[in-house]
Structures are given as C-alpha cells and as structure tokens.
Design an enzyme around this catalytic site. Structure first.
Site, short mmCIF file in Angstrom:
data_model
loop_
_atom_site.label_atom_id
_atom_site.label_comp_id
_atom_site.label_asym_id
_atom_site.label_seq_id
_atom_site.Cartn_x
_atom_site.Cartn_y
_atom_site.Cartn_z
N SER A 145 -16.30 -17.19 -31.00
CA SER A 145 -17.61 -17.86 -30.84
C SER A 145 -18.70 -17.08 -31.58
CB SER A 145 -17.97 -18.01 -29.36
OG SER A 145 -18.06 -16.75 -28.73
N ASP A 202 -20.83 -9.12 -29.06
CA ASP A 202 -19.92 -9.77 -30.01
C ASP A 202 -20.63 -10.15 -31.31
OD1 ASP A 202 -18.12 -9.55 -27.98
OD2 ASP A 202 -17.59 -11.67 -27.87
#
Ligand SMILES: Nc1ncnc2c1ncn2[C@@H]1O[C@H](COP(=O)(O)OP(=O)(O)O)[C@@H](O)[C@H]1O
Ligand SMILES: C[C@@](O)(CCOP(=O)(O)O)CC(=O)O
Ligand SMILES: [Mg+2]
Length: 395
Positions: A145, A202
């Site tokens: 993602s 992330d």
C-alpha cells in the site's frame, strides 16, 4: 510525454503496530518495487478521461473528466499535502462505487480512492492515464500500500509544477530533498485512506530507501555495514492492515496499562536493534554475536506481537518449522497471516537454507530472498521532447 516512477516495498525488523502508538520501529526497503506510469493524452488522442489501470488485478477504471468536475464542484488545486476530509471521501466514494469493483477485490476501493485524492489534489480535473504494476504481493505485510502511494505521488508530482524536469538525465533519477519530502507527505495522505491510522513508517522507508528508525513521525536514517540476510515467507493467508491496526487500538482501549508496557518493551527492542545494526563489524566473530542478539530480539518482538493479538496459526507454523533449525522468526508488517521474516546467519550453510525452504514450501508457503536496504523512490521520463537539458516546467 510519460513519467514512470518506482517505489520499493519494505520489511519491518522491529516495532510494527507499536510504532502506531509512539514506539520506535526499524524498517528496511527491499528490492521489490511497485511501478506507476502516468501520461497526459495529447490533443490527437481525443481522450477526456481519467483512467487507472491496475495490472496486478487485471482491472481498469475510468471516469469522464466532466463526471469528476460534477462530483467535485469546489475542487481547488494544486493544494499542499492535506488529509482528505470526510465530505470529500464521500464524494470520491460515489465515483468509486460507479466502477462496480468486484466483491472479491473490494479492498482495492481504498487504493482507487487514494489515487483519486492524490491526482485531483495535485492536477485537478485533467485527463490522464495511470498504469500500476507491482513485484510485491498485495496485502501481505511487505508494504504494497505504501509503495503504491509513494509511486503514485512520485509520478503525479513529477508531471507537476513542483518538479523541474531534467531531460538531460535518461534512466532512473532521484528527487531532491524537498521533493522527497513532498512525495512522502502526499504518500502518507494516501496511506491514511488505505490504513485508517498509519504510523508513516512504510511510506517513509519506501520514499527514502535503505534502513530507517522511525518514531512518532521522526525519521533517523541508519548507517550500517552489517550484512543482513532474511528469508521472507509468505503464508499466503490474506489479511487487511486497516482491520489489524484497528484491532490493536481496540485492545489498547480495553487494557491501556498492560498495552503501554508492551509498547514500551517494543520501543526498547527497536532501539537495541537499531544500535546493533549500526555498530561497527570488526570481524566474523562480532557478526555472529550481533546476529545472535538480533535473533533473540526478533523472538522477543514476536512474543509481544502475539500479546497484541496479531499473530496467526500460519505464522506459528512458520515459527515452529524454523525453530527446528534453531532459526529465529517474527512476523513483519501487520501480521494476521501475510509475511514472516527468518534471520539467516552469515555462517548458515546453503544446504540448511534449502532444507528450511523445502519444509516451508511443503506447508504451502512461498519463500523469497529479497535484497535489503536499496534505493527509495525513483522516476524517469520517456517520450521526452528534443529540447536538450532542463527544459523547465511542464504541466
Ligand atoms: N499494485 C497495486 N494495485 C492495486 N492496489 C494496490 C496495489 N498495491 C497496493 N494496493 C492497495 O493496497 C491494499 C493493500 O494494503 P495493505 O492491506 O496495507 O497491505 P500491504 O501494504 O501489507 O501490502 C490493497 O487492497 C490495495 O487497496
Ligand atoms: C502495522 C503497521 O505497523 C505496518 C503495516 O504494514 P503493512 O501494511 O502490513 O505492510 C502499521 C503502520 O505502521 O502504519
Ligand atoms: Mg500497507
């Protein structure tokens, strides 16, 4: 003219979930990438649509620009990185609903929503075509993602006034520091749409690459010359980061004191992991000692992830299988299935690695060895007009 951007996936060596609650975490980029190509149609194309092709799931979505204008009558652009309001999320949801995403792929709706928010915030209602493909397994803990949001933000910004195009450079190029910051901020806004409450680790490691320590939004880039080899096992058990992050937050509300102690313990583990990785490696003996410490810290972190409720029977099977070979394993990413890391000590023989992999594959898992700590986001232009170096801004 077309721009192509690529952004790497990641592994989290220590601190997932706890990082959402303010603990430190350590992550590294891996050499598996998500690619986005973006182009504006020429007048000859006579194409007045905004399209998104998702090659990994063989789906394509498109909206007439007039329909987007109708949905966003008050759209202002370009805007600085900002969160998508609930009201705008609802407007975008109506555009996404019209695309009839198959029920089996419903998790994609969040990614499509993130695309529409990022694109329209930076370019407004303009026809364009974006094509996405990835080397990462989606929804498996390797940060697909974030790589999706970083690569999208990079491609969208590379065709905007925010980036001065350097046509003298063929092949992959890196953004300047200010532009990296902008890419990272926009990608974080995309991650918010997909994850609900991301820590930002992330998108940050995907943007900057290499190895990082991350705590409460603060990035420390780690310098290391320690060779680090991890076996990544994909349990192939599907899961959803947003739901897992929410489940840890709910447990924290139910048991605030106990969970605060768990998060404090994870913070100490991540700091120790970062210190070990950064300390000098004078000889093989020192490497072995460091590996033993890292292995123990990984086991401790896995125990705490079990306390948070994000392990899974498939992850426990990987743990048991690798323990037969005295190897240490922890989940990586959100858990609940997905991918698991096993530290492969430098002196471990190839024959043993082959046996572990064979055992894991017999259980139906998929093993991969990825390069750790490579470049962050990069981009390249193609179909460049022949005007020599630095033709200035295009938009
Ligand atoms: N290549 C891709 N194509 C389409 N959607 C993607 C892609 N990569 C990521 N996504 C989006 O990200 C979601 C998976 O994110 P997440 O649950 O956080 O797992 P992870 O980040 O660990 O892979 C997908 O459901 C989709 O919305
Ligand atoms: C669980 C978490 O720490 C990492 C999630 O990673 P992934 O989406 O499972 O690859 C969430 C976050 O830090 O935003
Ligand atoms: Mg994710």
């Amino acid at each position: 003219m077309e721009v192509r951007a690529r952004a790497p996936g990641k592994i989290i060596l220590a601190g997932e979930h706890a990082v959402v609650h303010g603990s430190a975490a350590v992550a590294a980029s891996i050499d598996l990438y998500t690619y986005v190509s973006l182009r504006f149609p020429t007048p000859a194309d006579n194409d007045e649509r905004l399209s998104l092709q998702l090659k990994d799931v063989s789906l394509e979505f498109s909206w007439p620009v007039a329909r987007i204008k109708e949905a966003f009558p008050n759209l202002e652009n370009p805007i600085p990185p900002s969160s998508c309001s609930l009201e705008t999320l609802k407007l975008i949801a109506s555009l996404v609903d019209e695309q009839n995403i198959p029920e089996s792929n419903i998790g994609l709706a969040a990614g499509v929503t993130a695309f529409l928010w990022l694109f329209t915030s930076i370019h407004g209602c303009k026809p364009a075509k974006a094509v996405v493909n990835s080397e990462l397994p989606l929804g498996s803990g390797l940060g697909s993602s974030a790589a999706f949001c970083v690569a999208l933000s990079a491609a969208i910004l590379a065709l905007s006034d925010s980036v001065t195009m350097d046509f003298s450079h063929r092949g992959w190029q890196v953004f300047g520091e200010n532009q990296l910051e902008l890419v990272n901020k926009w990608a974080f806004e995309g991650e918010k749409i997909i994850h609900g409450k991301p820590s930002g680790i992330d998108n940050t490691v995907s943007t900057y690459g290499n190895m990082i320590k991350f705590k409460s939004g603060d990035l420390t880039r780690l310098k290391t010359n320690m060779p680090l080899k991890m076996l990544i096992t994909n349990t192939k058990v599907g899961r959803n980061t947003k739901a897992l992050v929410a489940s840890v937050s709910e447990r924290t509300l139910r048991h605030p004191t106990a969970m605060a102690s768990v998060f404090t313990a994870v913070d100490s583990i991540s700091n120790e992991v970062a210190a070990i990785i950064q300390s000098p490696v004078p000889d093989d003996l020192a490497i072995t000692e460091k590996e033993e410490k890292l292995a123990e810290l990984m086991e401790m972190n896995q125990g705490l992830l079990q306390c948070m409720g994000v392990s899974h029977a498939s992850i426990e099977t990987v743990l048991r299988t690798t323990l037969k070979y005295k190897l240490s394993t922890k989940l990586t990413g959100a858990g609940g299935g997905g991918c698991v890391l096993t530290l492969l000590p430098t002196l471990l023989s190839g024959t043993v690695v082959d046996k572990v992999v064979a055992d894991l594959e017999t259980c139906g898992f998929q093993c991969l060895l990825a390069g750790i700590g490579g470049n962050g986001v990069e981009f390249s232009y193609s179909g460049i007009p022949d005007i020599g170096a630095n033709g200035g801004n295009f938009s």
